[in-house]
Design a protein around this motif. Structure first.
Motif, short mmCIF file in Angstrom:
data_model
loop_
_atom_site.label_atom_id
_atom_site.label_comp_id
_atom_site.label_asym_id
_atom_site.label_seq_id
_atom_site.Cartn_x
_atom_site.Cartn_y
_atom_site.Cartn_z
N TRP A 1 4.34 -20.54 -1.71
CA TRP A 1 4.98 -21.39 -0.70
C TRP A 1 5.70 -22.52 -1.41
O TRP A 1 5.08 -23.26 -2.19
N TYR A 2 6.98 -22.66 -1.16
CA TYR A 2 7.78 -23.74 -1.72
C TYR A 2 7.90 -24.83 -0.67
O TYR A 2 8.41 -24.60 0.43
N PHE A 3 7.41 -26.02 -1.02
CA PHE A 3 7.43 -27.19 -0.15
C PHE A 3 8.68 -28.03 -0.43
O PHE A 3 9.10 -28.12 -1.59
N PRO A 4 9.22 -28.69 0.58
CA PRO A 4 10.31 -29.63 0.30
C PRO A 4 9.79 -30.75 -0.62
O PRO A 4 8.65 -31.22 -0.44
N LEU A 5 10.59 -31.15 -1.57
CA LEU A 5 10.19 -32.25 -2.45
C LEU A 5 9.87 -33.51 -1.65
O LEU A 5 9.01 -34.29 -2.03
N THR A 6 10.54 -33.67 -0.53
CA THR A 6 10.31 -34.86 0.31
C THR A 6 8.93 -34.86 0.96
O THR A 6 8.50 -35.88 1.47
N SER A 7 8.23 -33.72 0.93
CA SER A 7 6.90 -33.65 1.54
C SER A 7 5.78 -34.01 0.57
O SER A 7 4.62 -34.09 0.96
N VAL A 8 6.13 -34.25 -0.68
CA VAL A 8 5.14 -34.59 -1.69
C VAL A 8 4.86 -36.09 -1.65
O VAL A 8 5.78 -36.90 -1.54
N ALA A 9 3.59 -36.45 -1.75
CA ALA A 9 3.20 -37.86 -1.75
C ALA A 9 3.90 -38.59 -2.90
O ALA A 9 3.96 -38.06 -4.01
N PRO A 10 4.38 -39.79 -2.64
CA PRO A 10 5.06 -40.56 -3.69
C PRO A 10 4.15 -40.80 -4.90
O PRO A 10 2.96 -41.08 -4.75
N GLY A 11 4.74 -40.69 -6.09
CA GLY A 11 4.03 -41.00 -7.32
C GLY A 11 3.12 -39.90 -7.84
O GLY A 11 2.50 -40.07 -8.89
N VAL A 12 3.05 -38.76 -7.15
CA VAL A 12 2.16 -37.68 -7.58
C VAL A 12 2.76 -36.86 -8.71
O VAL A 12 2.07 -36.49 -9.65
N LEU A 13 4.04 -36.56 -8.64
CA LEU A 13 4.66 -35.66 -9.61
C LEU A 13 5.31 -36.40 -10.77
O LEU A 13 5.99 -37.41 -10.58
#
Length: 100
Positions: free
Chosen positions: A25-37
């Motif tokens: 499953w590919y998630f939108p980058l905008t759905s990732v919590a800030p500062g995690v990646l």
């Protein structure tokens, strides 16, 4: 759908915003919590998607190497094969629990 790592939700998106490719499953980058990646230098090129960008995930101060990847500049064949632009999406490694 959620992506959970070390008991922490690191991404959450509506099913309609996800893209399924080869069992991931590919998630939108905008759905990732800030500062995690954090960008990783790990190299990989998919023959039909293009050059991947790997990311390590940081949860509670601990770094999980290459926990996610995406294709910021996918080959045209990727969009043709998937039917959608995958450039703004990432998938997660098996160490990340993905589910409802």
């Amino acid at each position: 759908m959620k992506a959970v790592l070390a008991g922490t939700v690191i991404a959450e998106a509506d099913d309609a915003d996800l893209i399924s490719i080869e069992g991931n499953w590919y998630f939108p980058l905008t759905s990732v919590a800030p500062g995690v990646l954090v960008e990783s230098p790990t190299p990989y090129t998919c023959p039909w998607k293009g050059e991947a960008q790997y990311y390590s995930a940081v949860v509670d101060g601990e770094q999980y190497k290459d926990a996610a990847w995406g294709y910021p500049r996918p080959y045209p064949s990727a969009q043709e094969r998937v039917g959608k632009d995958i450039s703004g999406h990432i998938a997660f490694a098996p160490s990340v629990e993905v589910g409802p």
